[in-house]
Design an enzyme around this catalytic site. Structure first.
Site, PDB file in Angstrom:
ATOM      1  N   GLY A  67       0.886  -1.209   0.009  1.00  0.00           N
ATOM      2  CA  GLY A  67      -0.090   0.062  -0.008  1.00  0.00           C
ATOM      3  C   GLY A  67       0.851   1.336  -0.077  1.00  0.00           C
ATOM      4  O   GLY A  67       1.925   1.261   0.574  1.00  0.00           O
ATOM      5  N   ASN A  70      -1.767   7.723   1.751  1.00  0.00           N
ATOM      6  CA  ASN A  70      -1.514   8.533   2.902  1.00  0.00           C
ATOM      7  C   ASN A  70      -0.777   7.998   3.887  1.00  0.00           C
ATOM      8  O   ASN A  70       0.592   8.503   4.349  1.00  0.00           O
ATOM      9  CB  ASN A  70      -2.859   9.564   3.177  1.00  0.00           C
ATOM     10  N   PHE A  98      -0.089   1.043  -6.468  1.00  0.00           N
ATOM     11  CA  PHE A  98      -1.176   0.815  -7.441  1.00  0.00           C
ATOM     12  C   PHE A  98      -0.556   1.843  -8.453  1.00  0.00           C
ATOM     13  O   PHE A  98      -1.062   3.175  -8.138  1.00  0.00           O
ATOM     14  CB  PHE A  98      -2.514   0.925  -6.716  1.00  0.00           C
ATOM     15  N   PHE A 154     -10.184  -3.758  -0.058  1.00  0.00           N
ATOM     16  CA  PHE A 154      -9.507  -4.129  -1.192  1.00  0.00           C
ATOM     17  C   PHE A 154      -8.514  -5.336  -0.874  1.00  0.00           C
ATOM     18  O   PHE A 154      -7.817  -6.011  -1.541  1.00  0.00           O
ATOM     19  CB  PHE A 154      -8.367  -3.256  -1.651  1.00  0.00           C
ATOM     20  N   LYS A 261     -13.563   2.831  15.943  1.00  0.00           N
ATOM     21  CA  LYS A 261     -13.500   4.346  16.194  1.00  0.00           C
ATOM     22  C   LYS A 261     -13.805   5.014  14.924  1.00  0.00           C
ATOM     23  O   LYS A 261     -14.396   6.511  15.391  1.00  0.00           O
ATOM     24  CB  LYS A 261     -12.198   4.497  16.781  1.00  0.00           C
ATOM     25  N   ASN A 328     -12.994  10.715   8.594  1.00  0.00           N
ATOM     26  CA  ASN A 328     -14.352  10.372   8.683  1.00  0.00           C
ATOM     27  C   ASN A 328     -15.202  11.453   9.319  1.00  0.00           C
ATOM     28  O   ASN A 328     -16.393  11.921   8.811  1.00  0.00           O
ATOM     29  CB  ASN A 328     -14.328   9.076   9.653  1.00  0.00           C
ATOM     30  N   LYS A 354      -9.840   6.437   0.711  1.00  0.00           N
ATOM     31  CA  LYS A 354     -11.117   5.796   1.092  1.00  0.00           C
ATOM     32  C   LYS A 354     -11.472   6.234   2.456  1.00  0.00           C
ATOM     33  O   LYS A 354     -10.817   6.026   3.216  1.00  0.00           O
ATOM     34  CB  LYS A 354     -10.895   4.507   0.704  1.00  0.00           C
ATOM     35  N   GLN A 356     -13.134   4.861   5.875  1.00  0.00           N
ATOM     36  CA  GLN A 356     -13.395   3.661   6.433  1.00  0.00           C
ATOM     37  C   GLN A 356     -14.814   3.349   7.211  1.00  0.00           C
ATOM     38  O   GLN A 356     -15.513   2.606   7.589  1.00  0.00           O
ATOM     39  CB  GLN A 356     -12.312   3.199   7.255  1.00  0.00           C
TER      40      GLN A 356
END
EC number: 1.1.1.8
Length: 376
Positions: A67, A70, A98, A154, A261, A328, A354, A356
């Protein structure tokens, strides 16, 4: 020579029994000073107090980061710097990226040439020994330590690609915050990886907003690991003066904290969007923590669930920082104020990252429904 002139103190620390402090040695000790030229450690005889010890220097551990977003890039900055300075680890740290095009250039090319992930962690130089690799199997096949740091949505596809193509004795550590809904209810992401790849897994969770970690602002984190030797090795790989690591054995509780959380942070964002103020937000955080503890006591069955783990960085600290500074919370506030969908806001606000929280909330709802615990 005495202990002040020992040529390779790091090897002395690793090899010499603790009850045998270095006071004098013959010239054969100097062989230790020369072995670092190549990756293969050769047996070295050290004559100490008329005794002969035979040591086989272990090959340095190869590390791969799965991965490059960030958080993955922030961790690569730490792991790359530590690996370059610690002879237990191979100098080159591979990072699976990626492949994307950024301003007409391949992202891997930019990282390997300019040593910066200009899309996901702009303004921060990565160590030159971090090598971006676009092929997942090529990046991970020879790794002894695999650091998983991708969106949890993923992980299934990634594991299928790696299955049967990595070392069977590799150690894995998951920095992924989320859970999976299995046929029998809750499945931890670390358990999903362990089942699919057959490797031993640990987890790292904490109050670690990626940009602040990359800025080297002081923070703490928690490694959950059942094996004390593995935990000590992973701590050496991760810890810096500004990124302090605590190791605990309740790996499942540590991971549950990291997943749940994000749901509470969505609630905190709703409070901000509705203008409910700090008192209401504090209540949401406190009640959310109580829900997290209650959930863990039902679903974490690998061992005891102690209140002390929730007082580590993975627990209350991560909850607080996410409810005030995380993505979030930010997107949830915009959801209330703009009326746009979560998917729209994710595309507009997160530059390819993304969320979560919403996905984890949906999965937790299904898990609770499956167990007839919705009323809880």
């Amino acid at each position: 020579m005495d202990d002040r002139t020992w040529p390779c103190p790091q090897w002395a620390d690793q090899c010499l029994p603790p009850d045998r402090p270095i006071k004098s040695a013959c010239s054969s000790v100097c062989l230790l000073h020369n072995h670092t030229a190549g990756p293969q450690r050769q047996p070295v005889q050290v004559h100490l107090r008329s005794s002969v010890y035979l040591f086989t220097m272990a090959a340095p551990k190869k590390v791969c980061i799965i991965g490059s977003g960030n958080w993955g890039s922030a961790i690569a900055k730490i792991v790359g710097a530590n690996a370059a300075q610690n002879s237990k680890f191979d100098d080159t740290v591979k990072m699976w990226v990626f492949e994307e095009s950024v301003n007409g250039r391949k992202l891997t090319e930019i990282i390997n040439t300019d040593h910066e992930n200009v899309k996901y962690l702009p303004g921060h130089k990565l160590p030159a020994n971090v090598l971006a690799v676009p092929d997942l199997v090529e990046a991970s096949s020879d790794a002894d330590i695999l650091v998983f740091v991708i969106p949890h949505q993923f992980i299934g596809k990634v594991c299928e690609t790696m299955k049967g193509k990595i070392k069977g004795d590799a150690l894995g550590i998951s920095l992924i915050k989320g859970v999976d809904e299995g046929p029998d209810g809750l499945k931890l992401i670390s358990d999903v990886i362990q089942e699919k790849l057959g490797i031993t897994m640990s987890v790292l969770m904490g109050a670690n907003i990626a940009n602040e970690v990359a800025d080297e602002k002081f923070c703490e984190t928690t490694i959950g690991c059942k094996n004390k030797n593995h935990g000590a090795l992973l701590k050496e790989l991760m810890q810096t003066n500004n990124f302090r690591v605590t190791v605990v054995e309740e790996y499942d509780v540590v991971e549950i904290c990291g997943a749940l959380k994000n749901i509470v942070a969505v609630g905190a964002g709703f409070c901000d969007g509705l203008g409910f103020g700090d008192n209401t937000k504090a209540a949401v955080i406190r009640l959310g923590l109580m829900e997290m503890i209650a959930f863990a006591r039902i679903f974490c069955t690998a061992g005891p669930v102690s209140s002390a783990t929730f007082l580590e960085s993975c627990g209350v600290a991560d909850l607080i920082t996410t409810c005030y500074g995380g993505r979030n919370r930010k997107v949830a506030e915009a959801f209330v104020k703009t009326g746009k969908s979560i998917e729209e806001l994710e595309k507009e606000m997160l530059n390819g990252q993304k969320l979560q929280g919403p996905a984890t909330a949906a999965e937790v709802y299904l898990i609770l429904k499956h167990k007839n615990l919705i009323d809880k």
